[in-house]
Scaffold this active site. Structure first.
Site, PDB file in Angstrom:
ATOM      1  N   TYR A   1       0.845  -1.197   0.000  1.00 41.49           N
ATOM      2  CA  TYR A   1       0.000   0.000   0.000  1.00 41.49           C
ATOM      3  C   TYR A   1       0.880   1.247   0.000  1.00 41.49           C
ATOM      4  O   TYR A   1       0.822   2.073   0.912  1.00 41.49           O
ATOM      5  CB  TYR A   1      -0.914  -0.046   1.215  1.00 41.49           C
ATOM      6  CG  TYR A   1      -2.040   0.956   1.230  1.00 41.49           C
ATOM      7  CD1 TYR A   1      -2.562   1.512   0.069  1.00 41.49           C
ATOM      8  CD2 TYR A   1      -2.607   1.336   2.443  1.00 41.49           C
ATOM      9  CE1 TYR A   1      -3.601   2.418   0.115  1.00 41.49           C
ATOM     10  CE2 TYR A   1      -3.647   2.245   2.510  1.00 41.49           C
ATOM     11  CZ  TYR A   1      -4.139   2.785   1.337  1.00 41.49           C
ATOM     12  OH  TYR A   1      -5.176   3.692   1.390  1.00 41.49           O
ATOM     13  N   SER A   2       1.720   1.374  -1.011  1.00 38.69           N
ATOM     14  CA  SER A   2       2.577   2.541  -1.186  1.00 38.69           C
ATOM     15  C   SER A   2       2.975   2.608  -2.652  1.00 38.69           C
ATOM     16  O   SER A   2       2.697   1.692  -3.427  1.00 38.69           O
ATOM     17  CB  SER A   2       3.821   2.440  -0.282  1.00 38.69           C
ATOM     18  OG  SER A   2       4.516   1.226  -0.483  1.00 38.69           O
TER      19      SER A   2
ATOM     20  N   ASP B   1      11.573  -2.474   9.800  1.00 41.06           N
ATOM     21  CA  ASP B   1      10.592  -1.867   8.902  1.00 41.06           C
ATOM     22  C   ASP B   1       9.549  -1.164   9.772  1.00 41.06           C
ATOM     23  O   ASP B   1       8.737  -1.816  10.441  1.00 41.06           O
ATOM     24  CB  ASP B   1       9.938  -2.948   8.032  1.00 41.06           C
ATOM     25  CG  ASP B   1       9.051  -2.377   6.936  1.00 41.06           C
ATOM     26  OD1 ASP B   1       8.950  -1.138   6.828  1.00 41.06           O
ATOM     27  OD2 ASP B   1       8.456  -3.160   6.176  1.00 41.06           O
TER      28      ASP B   1
ATOM     29  N   GLY C   1       2.977  -2.260   7.389  1.00 40.29           N
ATOM     30  CA  GLY C   1       1.804  -2.575   6.578  1.00 40.29           C
ATOM     31  C   GLY C   1       1.445  -4.052   6.616  1.00 40.29           C
ATOM     32  O   GLY C   1       1.468  -4.686   7.669  1.00 40.29           O
TER      33      GLY C   1
ATOM     34  N   GLY D   1       3.196  -6.347   5.368  1.00 36.16           N
ATOM     35  CA  GLY D   1       4.403  -7.157   5.395  1.00 36.16           C
ATOM     36  C   GLY D   1       5.125  -7.342   4.073  1.00 36.16           C
ATOM     37  O   GLY D   1       6.069  -8.132   4.004  1.00 36.16           O
TER      38      GLY D   1
ATOM     39  N   LEU E   1       0.716  -0.191  13.991  1.00 35.72           N
ATOM     40  CA  LEU E   1      -0.334   0.100  14.963  1.00 35.72           C
ATOM     41  C   LEU E   1      -1.667  -0.499  14.538  1.00 35.72           C
ATOM     42  O   LEU E   1      -2.664  -0.359  15.248  1.00 35.72           O
ATOM     43  CB  LEU E   1      -0.481   1.616  15.138  1.00 35.72           C
ATOM     44  CG  LEU E   1       0.645   2.318  15.899  1.00 35.72           C
ATOM     45  CD1 LEU E   1       0.456   3.827  15.860  1.00 35.72           C
ATOM     46  CD2 LEU E   1       0.721   1.833  17.336  1.00 35.72           C
TER      47      LEU E   1
ATOM     48  N   CYS F   1      -6.354  11.480  -5.349  1.00 35.90           N
ATOM     49  CA  CYS F   1      -4.912  11.447  -5.088  1.00 35.90           C
ATOM     50  C   CYS F   1      -4.136  11.195  -6.378  1.00 35.90           C
ATOM     51  O   CYS F   1      -3.063  11.772  -6.586  1.00 35.90           O
ATOM     52  CB  CYS F   1      -4.586  10.373  -4.058  1.00 35.90           C
ATOM     53  SG  CYS F   1      -5.063  10.835  -2.369  1.00 35.90           S
TER      54      CYS F   1
END
Length: 421
Positions: A139-140, A176, A180, A182, A201, A377
């Site tokens: 997710y990046s 890392d 996210g 992983g 988190l 975005c």
């Protein structure tokens, strides 16, 4: 209403796509049969927001069901850009607004609030994200090393690019931060043989990655922890650190603390890959035309974007030496459009998945918000309102030679040939 109708008629004539607007009375401004995009407005306030170009407010009305879109998100974004009265990154801050923003930043980023804000976004539904992300759920921003790459191929290229930039070696201790689902952590373990630690988190991500670690039999080399970066302690420093899509959630008031904390966790001479979204403008607290408020309310509460120059200053003040910087802004535009197109192709499935976690009304709101968020975005990155920087930094260890060349202060190579293949 007549004045609003006149204003909107004038606006529609200058748009790059044919748009028709349905009024609360059922009448149409422009012919809906000839329009590429049709907007059904159910109140005068939504019409007023359209006429004034307050795109973020229009977005809120769409999420809440006061405006309905009939047409493609690409056409909707083209119309939105044309409706805006000014450049959304042109706003100038004052000393007072900067003071208020810093005070707000400090208040928003406590341990408790950061946890709540991350879970608000990332724990929407793992199954929902899986519908439109690649199979690794990265997710990046992807890296389109080849123009015809699928998003899955481009994400693997990005993961490997980060590992190469960090010069990961088998047996190194790798951290890392904000790991996210992983993708990078597991790629580094499986392809580079590192000893890895990831932190997040998000309860959903924590459970998912630990399940993957067990499935892959990597328990002896990889761990995923549910904690804030401020809570991480280690008796043995890490060799390399990655922060991907993380510093956007830290807040300007805590940026020095963040980079100082990472420095305290790494060996002298260790490398940091700081990969994240940066602001396109140098002096605006958030995007104008109400877009910043929309993101804050529906998508990323507590998120803050800083210009790359500010991020680099904060890194330098914390003791990091910049050794490489790369702007992947066009790559993120392409990544976001790929995600947007994938979601648009599965709207019914997305609604069903979201309805398993919330009421049908809330599920519909969430879906409308994410449709606008992804396409909006993508447009922002295309137009340079936001950027994506990979900033590679090192903690100088006093080494005065690299090969036969003096003055390096670390063992970082003198050329970047090793990064690209």
């Amino acid at each position: 209403m007549n004045m609003l109708q006149s204003q909107l008629e004038a606006k529609l004539s200058g748009l790059p796509v044919a748009v028709a607007i349905a009024l609360p009375s059922g009448e149409w401004i422009a012919n809906p049969h000839e329009a590429q995009l049709r907007l059904h407005c159910r109140s005068a306030k939504s019409l007023a927001a359209l006429a004034s170009g307050d795109i973020g407010i229009v977005g809120s009305y769409i999420v809440e069901g006061d405006v309905e879109i009939d047409g493609s998100m690409r056409d909707a974004m083209a119309a939105a850009v044309a409706l805006m009265p000014s450049d959304p990154v042109a706003a100038r801050s004052t000393w007072w607004s900067r003071l208020l923003a810093r005070s707000r930043s400090a208040a928003l980023h406590t341990l408790t609030k950061d946890s709540e804000q991350i879970q608000f976004h990332y724990d929407v539904s793992d199954e929902f994200y899986a519908l439109w992300l690649d199979p690794r759920r990265v997710y990046s921003c992807a890296y389109y090393a080849q123009p015809d790459f699928t998003v899955a191929q481009a994400q693997e290229a990005k993961l490997d690019l980060i590992c190469r930039k960090l010069r990961l070696q088998a047996g190194e201790r790798f951290l890392d931060v904000g790991a996210g689902w992983g993708g990078l952590l597991l790629w580094a373990a499986e392809h580079y043989g590192i000893q890895g630690t990831g932190i997040t988190l998000s309860r959903n991500q924590h459970a998912y990655v630990n399940q993957l670690i067990a499935q892959k039999g990597l328990q002896d080399r990889v761990q995923m922890l549910l904690m804030d970066y401020r809570q991480l302690k280690t008796t043995e420093p890490f060799d390399k650190v990655a922060s991907v899509g993380m510093f956007e959630h830290v807040g300007r008031a805590h940026m020095h603390e963040y980079f100082a904390t990472l420095k305290s966790l790494i060996k002298p001479g260790g490398l940091l890959m700081n990969h994240g979204i940066t602001a396109g403008g140098t002096d605006n607290e958030q995007l104008g035309a109400g877009m910043g408020e929309f993101i804050e309310k529906y998508i990323f509460p507590g998120g803050e974007l800083l210009h790359v120059s500010v991020v680099q200053q904060e890194m330098a003040n914390a003791g990091w030496e910049m050794v490489d910087a790369d702007n992947l802004r066009p790559h993120y535009a392409k990544t976001l459009w790929a995600w947007s197109d994938a979601l648009e192709a599965q709207l019914e499935s997305a609604l069903q998945v979201l309805s398993q976690k919330s009421s049908p009304e809330q599920a519909a709101k969430t879906l409308r918000a994410y449709r606008l968020y992804l396409a909006g975005c993508a447009t922002g990155f295309e137009r340079g309102w936001t950027a994506l920087h990979q900033m590679l930094a090192v903690v100088p260890d006093g080494s005065m030679t690299t090969g036969s060349i003096r003055g390096a202060q670390s063992h970082y190579p003198f050329t970047r040939d090793y990064m690209y293949c």
